[in-house]
Design a protein around this motif. Structure first.
Motif, short mmCIF file in Angstrom:
data_model
loop_
_atom_site.label_atom_id
_atom_site.label_comp_id
_atom_site.label_asym_id
_atom_site.label_seq_id
_atom_site.Cartn_x
_atom_site.Cartn_y
_atom_site.Cartn_z
N ALA A 148 1.06 -1.05 0.15
CA ALA A 148 0.02 -0.03 -0.06
C ALA A 148 0.79 1.34 0.05
N ASP A 149 2.04 1.30 0.75
CA ASP A 149 3.09 2.35 0.75
C ASP A 149 3.44 2.68 -0.50
N LYS A 150 3.92 1.76 -1.06
CA LYS A 150 4.67 1.83 -2.43
C LYS A 150 3.42 2.17 -3.61
N ALA A 151 2.37 1.63 -3.55
CA ALA A 151 1.08 1.83 -4.55
C ALA A 151 0.95 3.31 -4.52
N ILE A 152 0.49 3.89 -3.52
CA ILE A 152 0.05 5.29 -3.38
C ILE A 152 1.21 6.34 -3.86
N MET A 153 2.54 6.14 -3.38
CA MET A 153 3.54 6.79 -3.51
C MET A 153 4.13 6.64 -5.21
N GLY A 154 4.07 5.37 -5.65
CA GLY A 154 4.31 5.12 -7.09
C GLY A 154 3.08 5.58 -8.04
N ALA A 155 1.98 5.75 -7.81
CA ALA A 155 1.10 6.23 -8.42
C ALA A 155 1.10 7.69 -8.60
#
Length: 268
Positions: A148-155
């Motif tokens: 979840a952390d990397k998904a929102i930052m990556g998006a």
């Protein structure tokens, strides 16, 4: 003297070689329950649950306020920490839709996207703290939280670069570092765990502030300020990434040395 059966005491407490204190003359059922909790290593604030008790009786058997509530929720995936993680995952497609709404440069749409991003960052601070404080750590949380952390930052980074607001090399450096360190942790986990450092936490905070400032449509001195905040985030990203690599190398060497020493001791 007639002892209390092991099934009533919550486990074979007599296996220690001495009679439990709860088997003394005049011992009550509460004494037996307390003794069984101590024998089983249960934490403070819990009491033994009799075999065959239903979920409702088991929930009532837990005492101690918040600590007791955590012990009940611990076995369930549907605890508050995991729900916050799920919320972050659900926010990702909503955030992308808001970022790209009306051409991607509408201040109003970008403001809503910033609100979604801010909620995701805030829940990231709370879910881990709740899981550790109230013993709500689950296998699902261990896997879903970093995703979840990397998904929102990556998006956010990919959307900003696709819209031309952020150079692609910045996105590549940040995402490459995050994915690389995650892979590195898995590679050396047999030797130990690389703990999160203060620099890593500062990096995460700086990244969140910088990306949030880029999500908003800023002008004037705020637009200049966000450039320097992002520059600091990139520097911290690289420096802390190199530090994690150093820690991984040291951890691996130490683990190999300890294994060799153990093998030599076993042979000798």
């Amino acid at each position: 003297m007639t002892g209390v059966p092991a099934s009533a005491a919550g486990g074979p407490s007599g296996a220690r070689g001495t009679a439990p204190a709860a088997e003394a003359p005049g011992a009550t059922a509460a004494d037996v329950a307390r003794e069984s909790v101590r024998d089983s290593g249960a934490g403070e604030g819990t009491t033994a649950v009799q075999p065959g008790a239903g979920p409702r009786e088991g929930a009532r058997a837990v005492r101690g306020g918040k600590i007791g509530a955590a012990a009940v929720d611990q076995a369930s995936v549907w605890n508050v920490a995991n729900l916050l993680t799920m919320l972050r995952l659900l926010l990702v497609p909503g955030f992308v839709a808001l970022m790209l709404g009306n051409g991607g440069h509408d201040p109003a749409w970008r403001s809503f996207a910033w609100a979604a991003f801010a909620v995701a960052m805030i829940t990231d601070l709370f879910d881990g703290h709740l899981a550790r404080t109230y013993d709500l750590v689950t296998d699902f949380g261990k896997i879903a939280d970093p995703i979840a952390d990397k998904a929102i930052m990556g998006a956010a980074l990919i959307c900003l670069s696709a819209l031309g607001d952020l150079p692609w090399w910045v996105t590549a450096v940040i995402l490459g570092r995050e994915l690389g360190i995650t892979l590195l942790r898995f590679l050396v986990i047999r030797y130990g765990v690389i703990p999160a450092s203060r620099g890593g936490k500062l990096k995460t905070l700086t990244q969140g502030v910088a990306v949030g400032m880029y999500v908003l449509v800023l002008t004037g001195w705020l637009a200049s300020l966000r450039f320097w905040v992002m520059a600091a985030a990139v520097v911290l990203t690289v420096v802390t990434g190199l530090d994690y690599v150093r820690q991984a190398i040291v951890l691996r060497r130490r683990g190999i040395a300890e294994r060799r020493a153990a093998l030599e001791e076993a042979r000798g």
